[in-house]
Motif scaffolding. Structure first.
Motif, PDB file in Angstrom:
ATOM      1  N   THR A 118      44.171  22.159 -19.062  1.00  0.00           N
ATOM      2  CA  THR A 118      45.095  23.109 -18.437  1.00  0.00           C
ATOM      3  C   THR A 118      45.701  22.520 -17.164  1.00  0.00           C
ATOM      4  O   THR A 118      46.908  22.614 -16.936  1.00  0.00           O
ATOM      5  CB  THR A 118      44.384  24.439 -18.121  1.00  0.00           C
ATOM      6  OG1 THR A 118      43.893  24.992 -19.345  1.00  0.00           O
ATOM      7  CG2 THR A 118      45.312  25.426 -17.450  1.00  0.00           C
ATOM      8  N   ALA A 119      44.869  21.885 -16.353  1.00  0.00           N
ATOM      9  CA  ALA A 119      45.371  21.263 -15.118  1.00  0.00           C
ATOM     10  C   ALA A 119      46.342  20.133 -15.436  1.00  0.00           C
ATOM     11  O   ALA A 119      47.407  20.023 -14.822  1.00  0.00           O
ATOM     12  CB  ALA A 119      44.207  20.734 -14.283  1.00  0.00           C
ATOM     13  N   PHE A 120      45.994  19.297 -16.412  1.00  0.00           N
ATOM     14  CA  PHE A 120      46.863  18.181 -16.780  1.00  0.00           C
ATOM     15  C   PHE A 120      48.182  18.684 -17.377  1.00  0.00           C
ATOM     16  O   PHE A 120      49.247  18.134 -17.106  1.00  0.00           O
ATOM     17  CB  PHE A 120      46.168  17.249 -17.768  1.00  0.00           C
ATOM     18  CG  PHE A 120      44.895  16.626 -17.239  1.00  0.00           C
ATOM     19  CD1 PHE A 120      44.656  16.490 -15.884  1.00  0.00           C
ATOM     20  CD2 PHE A 120      43.925  16.186 -18.115  1.00  0.00           C
ATOM     21  CE1 PHE A 120      43.487  15.930 -15.401  1.00  0.00           C
ATOM     22  CE2 PHE A 120      42.748  15.602 -17.655  1.00  0.00           C
ATOM     23  CZ  PHE A 120      42.534  15.479 -16.290  1.00  0.00           C
ATOM     24  N   SER A 121      48.115  19.749 -18.166  1.00  0.00           N
ATOM     25  CA  SER A 121      49.333  20.325 -18.746  1.00  0.00           C
ATOM     26  C   SER A 121      50.253  20.847 -17.652  1.00  0.00           C
ATOM     27  O   SER A 121      51.475  20.741 -17.753  1.00  0.00           O
ATOM     28  CB  SER A 121      48.982  21.451 -19.719  1.00  0.00           C
ATOM     29  OG  SER A 121      48.288  20.946 -20.821  1.00  0.00           O
ATOM     30  N   THR A 174      35.004   9.240  -5.199  1.00  0.00           N
ATOM     31  CA  THR A 174      34.017  10.209  -4.725  1.00  0.00           C
ATOM     32  C   THR A 174      34.693  11.514  -4.306  1.00  0.00           C
ATOM     33  O   THR A 174      34.011  12.482  -3.997  1.00  0.00           O
ATOM     34  CB  THR A 174      33.221   9.655  -3.532  1.00  0.00           C
ATOM     35  OG1 THR A 174      34.124   9.345  -2.463  1.00  0.00           O
ATOM     36  CG2 THR A 174      32.440   8.409  -3.932  1.00  0.00           C
ATOM     37  N   PHE A 175      36.020  11.546  -4.315  1.00  0.00           N
ATOM     38  CA  PHE A 175      36.774  12.750  -3.971  1.00  0.00           C
ATOM     39  C   PHE A 175      37.300  13.359  -5.260  1.00  0.00           C
ATOM     40  O   PHE A 175      37.831  12.651  -6.114  1.00  0.00           O
ATOM     41  CB  PHE A 175      37.916  12.391  -3.013  1.00  0.00           C
ATOM     42  CG  PHE A 175      38.608  13.573  -2.413  1.00  0.00           C
ATOM     43  CD1 PHE A 175      37.908  14.570  -1.764  1.00  0.00           C
ATOM     44  CD2 PHE A 175      39.984  13.680  -2.503  1.00  0.00           C
ATOM     45  CE1 PHE A 175      38.554  15.663  -1.210  1.00  0.00           C
ATOM     46  CE2 PHE A 175      40.647  14.765  -1.939  1.00  0.00           C
ATOM     47  CZ  PHE A 175      39.926  15.753  -1.297  1.00  0.00           C
ATOM     48  N   ASP A 176      37.165  14.680  -5.409  1.00  0.00           N
ATOM     49  CA  ASP A 176      37.454  15.323  -6.690  1.00  0.00           C
ATOM     50  C   ASP A 176      38.891  15.156  -7.201  1.00  0.00           C
ATOM     51  O   ASP A 176      39.126  15.176  -8.401  1.00  0.00           O
ATOM     52  CB  ASP A 176      37.074  16.797  -6.671  1.00  0.00           C
ATOM     53  CG  ASP A 176      37.696  17.579  -5.533  1.00  0.00           C
ATOM     54  OD1 ASP A 176      38.487  17.012  -4.767  1.00  0.00           O
ATOM     55  OD2 ASP A 176      37.380  18.776  -5.410  1.00  0.00           O
ATOM     56  N   ILE A 177      39.862  14.938  -6.338  1.00  0.00           N
ATOM     57  CA  ILE A 177      41.252  14.825  -6.782  1.00  0.00           C
ATOM     58  C   ILE A 177      41.481  13.567  -7.624  1.00  0.00           C
ATOM     59  O   ILE A 177      42.483  13.451  -8.328  1.00  0.00           O
ATOM     60  CB  ILE A 177      42.236  14.888  -5.582  1.00  0.00           C
ATOM     61  CG1 ILE A 177      43.653  15.206  -6.036  1.00  0.00           C
ATOM     62  CG2 ILE A 177      42.222  13.598  -4.802  1.00  0.00           C
ATOM     63  CD1 ILE A 177      43.832  16.560  -6.640  1.00  0.00           C
ATOM     64  N   HIS A 178      40.537  12.624  -7.606  1.00  0.00           N
ATOM     65  CA  HIS A 178      40.702  11.426  -8.435  1.00  0.00           C
ATOM     66  C   HIS A 178      40.802  11.779  -9.917  1.00  0.00           C
ATOM     67  O   HIS A 178      41.362  11.021 -10.699  1.00  0.00           O
ATOM     68  CB  HIS A 178      39.573  10.425  -8.188  1.00  0.00           C
ATOM     69  CG  HIS A 178      38.367  10.643  -9.055  1.00  0.00           C
ATOM     70  ND1 HIS A 178      37.404  11.584  -8.761  1.00  0.00           N
ATOM     71  CD2 HIS A 178      38.002  10.058 -10.223  1.00  0.00           C
ATOM     72  CE1 HIS A 178      36.478  11.560  -9.706  1.00  0.00           C
ATOM     73  NE2 HIS A 178      36.808  10.645 -10.609  1.00  0.00           N
ATOM     74  N   LEU A 179      40.268  12.936 -10.300  1.00  0.00           N
ATOM     75  CA  LEU A 179      40.376  13.354 -11.703  1.00  0.00           C
ATOM     76  C   LEU A 179      41.834  13.485 -12.123  1.00  0.00           C
ATOM     77  O   LEU A 179      42.217  13.077 -13.218  1.00  0.00           O
ATOM     78  CB  LEU A 179      39.644  14.682 -11.928  1.00  0.00           C
ATOM     79  CG  LEU A 179      38.126  14.633 -11.774  1.00  0.00           C
ATOM     80  CD1 LEU A 179      37.555  16.031 -11.738  1.00  0.00           C
ATOM     81  CD2 LEU A 179      37.518  13.816 -12.883  1.00  0.00           C
ATOM     82  N   ILE A 180      42.647  14.041 -11.249  1.00  0.00           N
ATOM     83  CA  ILE A 180      44.078  14.165 -11.529  1.00  0.00           C
ATOM     84  C   ILE A 180      44.736  12.800 -11.433  1.00  0.00           C
ATOM     85  O   ILE A 180      45.523  12.403 -12.287  1.00  0.00           O
ATOM     86  CB  ILE A 180      44.748  15.140 -10.530  1.00  0.00           C
ATOM     87  CG1 ILE A 180      44.154  16.540 -10.657  1.00  0.00           C
ATOM     88  CG2 ILE A 180      46.259  15.128 -10.688  1.00  0.00           C
ATOM     89  CD1 ILE A 180      44.478  17.259 -11.934  1.00  0.00           C
ATOM     90  N   ARG A 219      55.337  20.828 -14.944  1.00  0.00           N
ATOM     91  CA  ARG A 219      56.082  20.856 -13.672  1.00  0.00           C
ATOM     92  C   ARG A 219      56.733  19.514 -13.354  1.00  0.00           C
ATOM     93  O   ARG A 219      57.255  19.313 -12.278  1.00  0.00           O
ATOM     94  CB  ARG A 219      55.151  21.289 -12.555  1.00  0.00           C
ATOM     95  CG  ARG A 219      54.772  22.757 -12.667  1.00  0.00           C
ATOM     96  CD  ARG A 219      53.689  23.145 -11.698  1.00  0.00           C
ATOM     97  NE  ARG A 219      53.298  24.521 -11.839  1.00  0.00           N
ATOM     98  CZ  ARG A 219      52.476  24.978 -12.774  1.00  0.00           C
ATOM     99  NH1 ARG A 219      51.946  24.169 -13.649  1.00  0.00           N
ATOM    100  NH2 ARG A 219      52.157  26.259 -12.833  1.00  0.00           N
ATOM    101  N   LYS A 220      56.638  18.586 -14.325  1.00  0.00           N
ATOM    102  CA  LYS A 220      57.231  17.255 -14.203  1.00  0.00           C
ATOM    103  C   LYS A 220      56.723  16.492 -12.976  1.00  0.00           C
ATOM    104  O   LYS A 220      57.446  15.771 -12.315  1.00  0.00           O
ATOM    105  CB  LYS A 220      58.755  17.336 -14.215  1.00  0.00           C
ATOM    106  CG  LYS A 220      59.299  17.908 -15.513  1.00  0.00           C
ATOM    107  CD  LYS A 220      60.795  17.983 -15.508  1.00  0.00           C
ATOM    108  CE  LYS A 220      61.431  18.525 -16.747  1.00  0.00           C
ATOM    109  NZ  LYS A 220      60.747  19.140 -17.779  1.00  0.00           N
TER     110      LYS A 220
END
Length: 108
Positions: free
Chosen positions: A46-49, A70-76, A54-55
């Motif tokens: 859902t986050a990736f979509s 080590t920071f969670d935003i690396h997932l994105i 939103r381009k």
């Protein structure tokens, strides 16, 4: 015990039995108190979509990894970009603190 005096639920143990658990992110958020946030595959997709819709990131992009894993935003930044077909440029350890190195990487 939580604020209400009840025993805290062990979310990691509960969710780890669920085959849909993708990753457990440990964060202190705005409270300063460390906690585990289990993310399911559905949460991540859902986050990736949302990034795609939103381009923000597309398959034509090259995303520069500047966030520590080590920071969670690396997932994105890493997994999300790759999931959407973008390229990811990984910096050497510690280079995310060197603005001149980052600028040179962007320009080349």
């Amino acid at each position: 015990l939580n604020e209400g005096g009840d025993k805290k639920r062990d979310l990691l143990s509960e969710e780890s039995e669920n085959p849909l658990l993708a990753v457990a992110v440990f964060t202190s958020g705005s409270t300063g108190t460390p906690k585990c946030v289990p993310l399911t595959h559905k949460n991540l997709i859902t986050a990736f979509s949302g990034l795609k819709d939103r381009k923000i990131i597309s398959g034509y992009d090259n995303v520069l990894q500047v966030t520590s894993v080590t920071f969670d935003i690396h997932l994105i930044e890493i997994i999300g970009a790759l999931r959407l077909g973008a390229c990811v440029t990984l910096l050497p350890p510690g280079a995310h603190r060197d603005l001149n190195f980052i600028l040179h990487t962007i320009m080349t």
